[in-house]
Design a protein around this motif. Structure first.
Motif, short mmCIF file in Angstrom:
data_model
loop_
_atom_site.label_atom_id
_atom_site.label_comp_id
_atom_site.label_asym_id
_atom_site.label_seq_id
_atom_site.Cartn_x
_atom_site.Cartn_y
_atom_site.Cartn_z
N ASP A 393 0.95 -1.22 -0.08
CA ASP A 393 0.06 0.08 -0.16
C ASP A 393 0.88 1.21 -0.05
O ASP A 393 0.20 2.31 -0.43
CB ASP A 393 -0.87 0.03 1.28
CG ASP A 393 -1.93 -1.11 0.93
OD1 ASP A 393 -2.23 -1.67 0.04
OD2 ASP A 393 -2.56 -1.24 2.16
N THR A 394 2.14 0.82 0.67
CA THR A 394 2.95 2.23 0.41
C THR A 394 3.57 2.70 -1.00
O THR A 394 3.99 3.78 -1.14
CB THR A 394 4.14 2.02 1.17
OG1 THR A 394 4.78 0.77 0.84
CG2 THR A 394 4.08 1.99 2.89
N PHE A 395 3.07 1.89 -1.96
CA PHE A 395 3.65 2.22 -3.32
C PHE A 395 2.62 3.22 -3.82
O PHE A 395 1.30 2.89 -3.97
CB PHE A 395 3.75 0.90 -4.24
CG PHE A 395 4.33 1.19 -5.60
CD1 PHE A 395 5.88 0.96 -5.56
CD2 PHE A 395 3.64 1.42 -6.75
CE1 PHE A 395 6.31 1.49 -6.77
CE2 PHE A 395 4.08 1.63 -7.78
CZ PHE A 395 5.65 1.55 -7.82
N SER A 396 3.12 4.26 -4.37
CA SER A 396 1.97 5.18 -4.86
C SER A 396 1.96 5.24 -6.46
O SER A 396 2.67 5.65 -7.15
CB SER A 396 2.54 6.83 -4.59
OG SER A 396 2.51 6.73 -3.32
N PHE A 397 0.75 4.66 -6.84
CA PHE A 397 0.29 4.73 -8.22
C PHE A 397 -0.24 6.12 -8.43
O PHE A 397 -0.44 6.47 -9.61
CB PHE A 397 -0.64 3.47 -8.36
CG PHE A 397 -0.03 2.19 -8.49
CD1 PHE A 397 0.53 1.77 -9.54
CD2 PHE A 397 -0.18 1.31 -7.24
CE1 PHE A 397 1.24 0.24 -9.46
CE2 PHE A 397 0.45 0.15 -7.30
CZ PHE A 397 1.18 -0.32 -8.15
N VAL A 398 -0.89 6.78 -7.59
CA VAL A 398 -1.42 8.16 -7.99
C VAL A 398 -0.42 9.00 -7.31
O VAL A 398 -0.34 9.35 -6.06
CB VAL A 398 -2.75 8.24 -7.09
CG1 VAL A 398 -3.51 9.57 -7.29
CG2 VAL A 398 -3.75 6.92 -7.24
N VAL A 399 0.22 9.60 -8.35
CA VAL A 399 1.27 10.76 -7.96
C VAL A 399 0.64 11.86 -7.50
O VAL A 399 1.10 12.71 -6.81
CB VAL A 399 2.26 10.99 -9.46
CG1 VAL A 399 3.18 12.13 -8.93
CG2 VAL A 399 2.96 9.55 -9.59
N ASN A 400 -0.35 12.42 -8.17
CA ASN A 400 -0.87 13.75 -8.00
C ASN A 400 -2.56 13.46 -7.63
O ASN A 400 -3.34 13.22 -8.59
CB ASN A 400 -0.83 14.65 -9.19
CG ASN A 400 -1.43 15.93 -8.83
OD1 ASN A 400 -1.88 16.18 -7.89
ND2 ASN A 400 -1.38 16.72 -10.02
N PRO A 401 -2.97 13.33 -6.57
CA PRO A 401 -4.36 12.90 -6.20
C PRO A 401 -5.23 13.99 -6.90
O PRO A 401 -6.24 13.85 -7.07
CB PRO A 401 -4.43 13.32 -4.68
CG PRO A 401 -3.10 13.04 -4.10
CD PRO A 401 -2.16 13.68 -5.28
N GLU A 402 -4.87 15.31 -7.22
CA GLU A 402 -5.77 16.28 -8.00
C GLU A 402 -5.78 15.67 -9.41
O GLU A 402 -6.94 16.15 -9.92
CB GLU A 402 -5.05 17.60 -7.83
CG GLU A 402 -4.96 18.25 -6.30
CD GLU A 402 -6.30 18.31 -5.63
OE1 GLU A 402 -7.21 18.70 -6.30
OE2 GLU A 402 -6.33 18.03 -4.48
N VAL A 403 -5.16 15.09 -9.87
CA VAL A 403 -5.23 14.58 -11.44
C VAL A 403 -4.92 13.18 -11.36
O VAL A 403 -3.85 12.68 -11.80
CB VAL A 403 -4.58 15.40 -12.18
CG1 VAL A 403 -4.64 15.10 -13.72
CG2 VAL A 403 -4.42 16.91 -12.12
N PRO A 404 -5.73 12.38 -10.97
CA PRO A 404 -5.52 10.86 -10.86
C PRO A 404 -5.24 10.25 -11.91
O PRO A 404 -5.88 10.59 -13.16
CB PRO A 404 -6.70 10.32 -10.02
CG PRO A 404 -7.96 11.17 -10.40
CD PRO A 404 -7.21 12.33 -10.24
N PRO A 405 -4.51 9.32 -12.12
CA PRO A 405 -4.60 8.38 -13.47
C PRO A 405 -5.51 7.81 -13.81
O PRO A 405 -6.58 7.64 -13.21
CB PRO A 405 -3.33 7.34 -13.26
CG PRO A 405 -3.56 6.99 -11.86
CD PRO A 405 -3.82 8.24 -11.22
N SER A 406 -5.70 7.67 -15.25
CA SER A 406 -6.84 6.82 -15.71
C SER A 406 -6.91 5.34 -15.37
O SER A 406 -6.09 4.77 -14.97
CB SER A 406 -7.04 6.74 -17.31
OG SER A 406 -6.11 6.16 -17.82
#
Length: 434
Positions: A393-406
């Motif tokens: 869970d510590t691995f961040s797939f979402v770098v910018n929560p304001e602009v999440p990936p698709s």
């Protein structure tokens, strides 16, 4: 004489302590914050705590030891790098991600965010190195010494300890027509060798599907010959299976590894796999604590939600649960999936008490594999898929929560990734030689 490799575990003051012993006979310790279920034993408890985001504590002596500097080509989001980092830290070595190479800009940013990667190169790997091969198979050799042509990467020649590579594997997969094994992308496997040789990397780890050995152009034999001709003294290979290492997935991968220096008697892939062998873990081991996560308010995000199902798929999923089935009957399938369809796992429901099958890039779609949650009438979430793949869970797939990936990007990163658990096992015998 073979230096034995031993991995032991113990519980102490809210932590699970892991000790790795190899070569010099002195154990090297690391620990993880204990977040495991009660009565879960050693290795299983360590990895379960790791998946659940437990903080990892490394050997204090690591600061005194040389850093492992790595380059990851065809890196995706960095599953292989994460495995290599855990192997390095487990052996009491610091780890530095020097460069990541891919054509996926967002994936590169995920890599940088998680590893502090020094250089992220959006490039086709073939454009970074000049090489030409004379002959093929066991007769192959480079016609001239491969040369890095990218100025940023050229600055790292002779300074890299570990070249990691996961070249595209679609041309080798049994899910494709056998003629795909003539796919030009298969030559990217050789490009990985050329990059490692041109960088004069002390060690190379290349990952692919097990069927790469059946490639019609014999890329594995060619790669081994090129490595030997380039001065790599220790070359080994083997298939590693996630479930045989105590994971909750049946995914297998083929690894080709090589080092410039050989350490007589150091463990090889087969020996490490035997020492790390654990019983398969059920899916519940990996994701049971996530059952109610979608109800946790501020924690809910793209990693913990799934797209709405079509009316037809909702009916199919309901049929599975109403009848306590895991394989969708023929009469409920779409017409294109009836009458002897070769992939019965499609529209399938996972088992709570068994490992999952291979997570694919279609895990958010029931019609692209066995991706339906065993206890809830939905497909698995990206976080659940990441856990199955052994990402914490510590691995961040979402770098910018304001602009999440698709969701498409998440499926690609997670589904295409090398499970870090496999990367850990594959790189351990290499780290022992560095």
């Amino acid at each position: 004489m073979k230096f034995d490799f031993v991995e032991t575990y113990g519980f102490k003051e809210g932590q699970i302590v892991r000790a790795l012993t190899a070569r010099d006979g002195l154990p090297i310790g690391s620990a993880v914050q204990n977040r495991a279920d009660e009565q879960v034993p050693g290795s299983s408890a360590w990895w379960q705590s790791f998946l659940r985001g437990g903080q990892v504590f490394t050997d204090a002596r690591a600061q005194e030891r040389p850093v492992i500097r790595s380059v990851d080509v065809f890196c995706g989001c960095g599953g292989l790098t994460l495995g290599a980092m855990q192997a390095s830290l487990g052996m009491g070595r610091r780890f530095e991600s020097v460069a990541a190479i891919d054509v996926d800009d967002e994936g590169l940013e995920v890599h940088r965010a998680n590893f502090g990667t020094k250089h992220v190169l959006h490039a086709n790997a073939s454009s970074l190195v000049d090489w030409h091969v004379s002959g093929d198979g066991v007769q192959a050799e480079f016609a001239y010494e491969p040369e890095i042509v990218d100025p940023v990467l050229a600055e790292e020649v002779g300074k890299i300890d570990l070249l990691l590579a996961g070249p595209p594997c679609q041309g080798h997969s049994n899910l494709n027509n056998r003629t795909r094994r003539e796919d030009p992308r298969n030559l990217l496997y050789i490009t990985a060798v050329a990059l490692g040789a041109a960088l004069r990397a002390r060690a190379i780890v290349i990952e692919n599907v097990p069927d790469v050995v059946n490639d019609r152009s014999d890329v594995v034999a060619t790669a081994r010959a090129l490595l030997a001709a380039s001065g790599y003294k220790w070359i080994d290979s083997g298939v590693l299976a996630t479930d045989r290492l105590g994971g909750a997935q049946t995914r297998k991968r083929y690894f080709l590894v090589a080092t410039l220096d050989d350490a007589d008697g150091a463990a090889d892939i087969k020996h490490i796999a035997q020492r790390l062998k654990q019983p398969p873990r059920p899916l519940s081991w990996a994701i049971s604590d996530l059952l109610d996560r979608e109800n946790e308010g501020p924690h809910v995000g793209i990693m913990d939600t799934v797209p709405a199902m079509s009316a037809e798929n909702a009916i199919r999923i309901k049929h599975l649960f109403d009848n306590d089935l895991h394989i969708l009957p023929n009469e409920v399938r779409p017409d294109s999936h009836k009458n002897g369809h070769t992939y019965p796992s499609v529209y399938g429901r996972l088992w709570w008490d068994k490992p999952a099958g291979t997570v694919t890039t279609g895990f958010l779609t029931p019609g692209r594999g066995r991706h339906i949650h065993p206890l809830k009438p939905r497909v698995i979430t990206p976080r659940e898929a990441a856990r199955i793949q052994s990402f914490p869970d510590t691995f961040s797939f979402v770098v910018n929560p304001e602009v999440p990936p698709s969701r498409a990007a998440l499926q690609k990163w997670i589904g295409d990734a090398v499970p870090p658990l496999l990367g850990y096992a594959a790189t351990l015998p290499v780290i022992l030689r560095l």
